[in-house]
Design a protein around this motif. Sequence first.
Motif, PDB file in Angstrom:
ATOM      1  N   SER A 127       0.916  -0.979   2.387  1.00  0.00           N
ATOM      2  CA  SER A 127       2.687  -0.752   2.413  1.00  0.00           C
ATOM      3  C   SER A 127       3.666  -1.042   1.009  1.00  0.00           C
ATOM      4  CB  SER A 127       3.891  -1.633   3.631  1.00  0.00           C
ATOM      5  OG  SER A 127       2.794  -1.170   4.267  1.00  0.00           O
ATOM      6  N   ARG A 128       4.165   0.122   0.316  1.00  0.00           N
ATOM      7  CA  ARG A 128       4.318   0.076  -1.178  1.00  0.00           C
ATOM      8  C   ARG A 128       5.984  -0.026  -0.755  1.00  0.00           C
ATOM      9  NH1 ARG A 128       0.432  -2.453  -1.335  1.00  0.00           N
ATOM     10  NH2 ARG A 128      -1.441  -2.850  -2.699  1.00  0.00           N
ATOM     11  N   GLN A 129       6.427   0.028  -2.184  1.00  0.00           N
ATOM     12  CA  GLN A 129       8.644   0.863  -1.910  1.00  0.00           C
ATOM     13  C   GLN A 129       8.231   1.981  -1.937  1.00  0.00           C
ATOM     14  OE1 GLN A 129       9.914  -0.249  -5.664  1.00  0.00           O
ATOM     15  NE2 GLN A 129      11.942   0.679  -4.706  1.00  0.00           N
ATOM     16  N   ALA A 130       7.322   2.990  -2.426  1.00  0.00           N
ATOM     17  CA  ALA A 130       7.506   4.124  -2.413  1.00  0.00           C
ATOM     18  C   ALA A 130       7.147   5.218  -0.209  1.00  0.00           C
ATOM     19  CB  ALA A 130       5.838   5.071  -2.906  1.00  0.00           C
ATOM     20  N   GLY A 131       6.368   4.057  -0.037  1.00  0.00           N
ATOM     21  CA  GLY A 131       5.620   4.044   1.493  1.00  0.00           C
ATOM     22  C   GLY A 131       4.786   3.252   2.221  1.00  0.00           C
ATOM     23  N   SER A 132       4.438   3.883   3.633  1.00  0.00           N
ATOM     24  CA  SER A 132       2.937   3.398   3.638  1.00  0.00           C
ATOM     25  C   SER A 132       1.905   4.689   4.120  1.00  0.00           C
ATOM     26  CB  SER A 132       3.279   2.839   4.879  1.00  0.00           C
ATOM     27  OG  SER A 132       4.293   1.498   4.906  1.00  0.00           O
ATOM     28  N   VAL A 133       1.009   3.312   3.558  1.00  0.00           N
ATOM     29  CA  VAL A 133      -0.343   4.661   4.008  1.00  0.00           C
ATOM     30  C   VAL A 133      -1.649   4.199   4.804  1.00  0.00           C
ATOM     31  CG1 VAL A 133      -2.109   5.911   2.843  1.00  0.00           C
ATOM     32  CG2 VAL A 133       0.756   5.416   2.105  1.00  0.00           C
ATOM     33  N   THR A 134      -1.670   4.385   5.321  1.00  0.00           N
ATOM     34  CA  THR A 134      -3.163   3.987   7.033  1.00  0.00           C
ATOM     35  C   THR A 134      -4.155   5.244   5.796  1.00  0.00           C
ATOM     36  OG1 THR A 134      -1.927   3.209   8.321  1.00  0.00           O
ATOM     37  CG2 THR A 134      -3.606   3.689   8.942  1.00  0.00           C
TER      38      THR A 134
END
Length: 509
Positions: free
Chosen positions: A329-336
Amino acid sequence: MFSSILSASVNGLEIHPVRVETDISDGLPQFTMVGYLTAQVKEAGDRVRSAFRNSGFFLPSKRITVNLSPADVPKNGSRFDLPVAVSVLAASNILPPSSLTGVMAAGELSLNGDLNPVSGILPIAIKAKEEHLRCLLVPAENFNEASAVDGIAVIPLRNLLEAVEFLKNGVLPNIPKRKQEDFTLNEYGIDFRDIQEQLTAKRAAAIAVAGFHNLLLIGSPGSGKTMIARRMPTIMPPLGTSECLEISKIYSISGLLSSDRPLIGTRPFRHPHHTVSPQALAGGGRFPAPGEVTLAHRGILFLDEFPEFSPSAIEILRQPLEDRSITISRQAGSVTFPAGFLLLAAMNPCKCGYYPDRNLCTCSPRDINAYISRISRPLLDRIDLCVSCSPVSYKDLISGESSQPGSAEIREKVLAARQIQLQRFSSSPIRFNSEIPPSKLPLYCPLEPMAESILKDAFEQHSFSARGYHRILKVARTIADLDGSDIICARHIDEALFFRTVDETYWKQ
């Protein structure tokens, strides 16, 4: 004048189609790019301007606005250079705007107009096929990678002039012959026959590979732990077509594919140094990129000198070992990212390396406990097999080539067990025994009465957790498969329990 062409943004392993729109209108000469762009993408304007001039084209002295839509999707990387350039050419009437219909493009421009390769071309080609587009324009060096996807016309381009010739006049560049991949087992040049004795460790390696179970090797320096680990790829089952594309997509996005290696044909074997940072292990960055746990997907992640890794790095493994995926999770969004790897770890039993041999070990009980405790119980609970590697005797060392089975013989048994699993899980997304969910264990792991009694007694004696109980069943299922048995018998449970309780010699309750 208005024109547009499709490109793609890479966000984790997800590919988002991006429409590159260009509008040229009257006004002060200006080149503006909008649409949630990183600095790399904004620099495309300068590269396009220089590439135009050195290719014999000139930007009109008007207001040029380039929009990358949708605006809420972040765009990063240099792959938008080519679509921006082509879109501007079409808006300038150098190319007919209709020539961009059904076309997707990706590539980085040099200042002289040449095209450089970019990462992520393989998943972009898959997305172009899914969108039913007419063709995909890529740099020539990305051709082998993109052409691995059937059902989409891939046009390799060396420079901007070739792109104009193709879109304007339909002139196809010289398309190289697609390189055929050899998906047979690589010649590693090493063999399990090189290892003297260590029969228990070899057996554990076969079980681990057959069912994709995590394995921990403990032993004194020079006992053969690393030799065993490096030979495990020689007995791994081959990749299926879907697994090959799945792994290749990860490596494409990471920029680890090349024209000479357009697809990954063998299971990954990742061996990061113990100084690796938690971010490099898990993945990360402002726009998250895959880490070692994802690069090892469907393969082996080998962590040598296991306790020497930083605690923060080691503990990161707990979630992906359980879920077979990792979410960043980062400020720009979450990636799985997927993280279905086989954890293979090797370690000394103490700082000096010779415990429990008190004739050689110079560590105090406190030092031993401190060293062993670097591997936490929750993490240890996620490791299915534990093997103690004894030092090799002088007699065994000079005896020459081992008479024990080599990689070819072990791999034959692994493949037989793998075939049983393929038939067992043919109607489910499960691939290996280690992936059986707890709710399906009664269905896939039937026990004979004696085996159930042994497991019950061991559960009460050793105070196994629910996770530990489930993992013992899965390992026993694999041992039964190697034995060709449909039902898990008492001997299979006994062997699974043996590999589960070796760690009690070192980790005191």
